[in-house]
Design a protein around this motif. Structure first.
Motif, PDB file in Angstrom:
ATOM      1  N   ASN A   1      -5.201  -2.515  -1.417  1.00  0.00           N
ATOM      2  CA  ASN A   1      -6.192  -1.646  -0.528  1.00  0.00           C
ATOM      3  C   ASN A   1      -7.179  -2.527   0.402  1.00  0.00           C
ATOM      4  N   PHE A   2      -8.030  -3.378  -0.479  1.00  0.00           N
ATOM      5  CA  PHE A   2      -8.815  -4.140   0.267  1.00  0.00           C
ATOM      6  C   PHE A   2      -8.279  -5.563   1.132  1.00  0.00           C
ATOM      7  N   GLY A   3      -7.060  -5.635   0.505  1.00  0.00           N
ATOM      8  CA  GLY A   3      -6.334  -6.938   1.169  1.00  0.00           C
ATOM      9  C   GLY A   3      -5.931  -6.433   2.483  1.00  0.00           C
ATOM     10  N   LEU A   4      -5.303  -4.967   2.526  1.00  0.00           N
ATOM     11  CA  LEU A   4      -4.968  -4.544   3.975  1.00  0.00           C
ATOM     12  C   LEU A   4      -6.016  -4.429   4.873  1.00  0.00           C
ATOM     13  N   ILE A   5      -7.155  -3.846   4.458  1.00  0.00           N
ATOM     14  CA  ILE A   5      -8.146  -3.583   5.431  1.00  0.00           C
ATOM     15  C   ILE A   5      -8.634  -4.805   5.870  1.00  0.00           C
TER      16      ILE A   5
ATOM     17  N   ASN B   1      -5.374   6.051   4.476  1.00  0.00           N
ATOM     18  CA  ASN B   1      -5.180   4.778   3.748  1.00  0.00           C
ATOM     19  C   ASN B   1      -4.139   4.140   4.413  1.00  0.00           C
ATOM     20  N   THR B   2      -3.517   4.154   5.379  1.00  0.00           N
ATOM     21  CA  THR B   2      -2.456   3.628   6.089  1.00  0.00           C
ATOM     22  C   THR B   2      -2.495   3.413   7.712  1.00  0.00           C
TER      23      THR B   2
ATOM     24  N   GLN C   1       0.686  -1.108   0.105  1.00  0.00           N
ATOM     25  CA  GLN C   1      -0.033   0.014   0.143  1.00  0.00           C
ATOM     26  C   GLN C   1       0.917   1.403  -0.100  1.00  0.00           C
ATOM     27  N   VAL C   2       2.041   1.084   0.826  1.00  0.00           N
ATOM     28  CA  VAL C   2       2.766   2.418   0.882  1.00  0.00           C
ATOM     29  C   VAL C   2       3.364   2.733  -0.566  1.00  0.00           C
ATOM     30  N   VAL C   3       3.918   1.535  -1.225  1.00  0.00           N
ATOM     31  CA  VAL C   3       4.610   1.391  -2.207  1.00  0.00           C
ATOM     32  C   VAL C   3       3.689   2.067  -3.667  1.00  0.00           C
ATOM     33  N   ASN C   4       2.329   1.823  -3.556  1.00  0.00           N
ATOM     34  CA  ASN C   4       1.183   2.498  -4.317  1.00  0.00           C
ATOM     35  C   ASN C   4       1.230   3.980  -4.197  1.00  0.00           C
TER      36      ASN C   4
END
Length: 345
Positions: free
Chosen positions: A168-172, A210-211, A139-142
């Protein structure tokens, strides 16, 4: 979802997730294709017979293209393309523009089922926060590469993640899974709850939601669930209308926008959208979703152990019929209970 997985095996979990997602989803596809679509096709001045043609853009293509959650056709013909604000802005006229997220949700279910099948959730649960950390890194890379939507810089690292949304959804999802796995170790504090809520608001306003904001918001929501009066815990305890609101929200919003209700102002438009979606959700729950969930213990719902037991029973019955087993021999002999041991006073 992870808590549910911990109380079942992989087969049961997938079957029950299938029953929770697909029947309601298929029903809303049918509503869009054969109720909403024909009505607005005729309101826009077309003959009803022409609506039921075949080919790309047809209601039939809308059904079979979208049936497995991966949305390949949003529109039916050109309905709403020139008669709603969303369509006039050049976005086309999706019959249901919200349901695209379901494929990502169900993919996460399958990942959890895989972890359950390989006993990770019981014997190597530390892998769950490690997976969440990997999603956070991607996510940070994106985000650092300026990818908020569309193509993904992280896809160069993990080719499967061809867009921003799986990351994004995988992180959540795996953040939630981590909280479920380590629920007994998560500290509960009014100060932490208030601080998490404050940080969530700050990241929403100034960036970082988002993080960091995902972590603090997850904690804050769980804190509220535990801290608010018991009355709030009755919400969804018997009837879960949340999925139906998600499924029908877009359709109701477009129907109201077609009628010009959006020009009444934001508050009345949103309020009437929620009322309409809520009414549809009640019908969806009681007629479709709740009925489907009655099958949760049928077929694959018995799990691997149930299927193995049924297979052994069938094999023993066949052997009896062929004379290989005495008729009096039980199908499933039970082990004798151990003799109780004497203990000192």
């Amino acid at each position: 979802m992870t808590k549910s997985a911990q109380s079942s095996d992989a087969l049961q979990f997938v079957w029950r997730r299938f029953l929770r997602i697909f029947p309601g989803f298929w029903a809303v596809l049918l509503v869009g294709a054969f109720i909403v679509g024909p009505i607005y096709w005729m309101l826009e001045g077309h003959a009803l017979g022409a609506y039921f043609g075949f080919g790309p853009g047809s209601p039939w293509a809308y059904l079979y293209t979208n049936a497995l959650l991966n949305i390949g056709q949003y529109q039916i013909w050109d309905i709403w393309s020139a008669t709603t604000p969303y369509g006039l802005a050049g976005n086309g006229g999706p019959i249901n523009g919200s349901i695209w997220t379901l494929v990502y949700e169900f993919t996460c279910y399958l990942l959890i089922a895989g972890l359950l099948f390989f006993l990770v959730l019981k014997r190597a649960k530390v892998l769950v926060p490690i997976i969440a950390a990997c999603f956070l890194l991607l996510q940070v890379v994106n985000l650092l590469s300026g990818e908020g939507t569309g193509s993904s810089e992280a896809a160069r690292i993990v080719p499967y993640l061809g867009s921003y949304w799986p990351t994004n959804f995988g992180l959540i999802f795996f953040l939630g899974a981590t909280l479920a796995i380590y629920a007994d170790r998560v500290p509960y504090s009014n100060w932490l709850g208030a601080g998490a809520g404050l940080v969530s608001l700050v990241t929403l306003r100034f960036g970082g939601f988002n993080t960091l904001g995902y972590f603090t918001t997850a904690y804050f929501v769980l804190f509220l669930a535990a801290r608010l009066p018991k009355l709030f815990q009755r919400v969804g305890a018997r009837n879960d209308y949340s999925y139906g609101v998600y499924l029908y929200g877009w359709i109701i919003e477009q129907v109201l926008a077609y009628a010009g209700v959006n020009r009444w102002g934001y508050v009345p438009y949103v309020f009437l959208s929620l009322v309409g979606a809520g009414a549809c959700a009640v019908v969806s729950w009681h007629l479709v979703e709740k009925q489907a969930l009655k099958l949760k213990d049928v077929g694959p719902g018995v799990g691997f152990a149930g299927i193995a037991t049924a297979a052994r029973s069938m094999a023993n019955r066949r052997r009896r019929e062929e004379g290989d087993l005495p008729a009096s021999q039980p199908v499933e002999p039970r082990a004798q209970p151990a003799e109780p041991r004497e203990t000192s006073a």
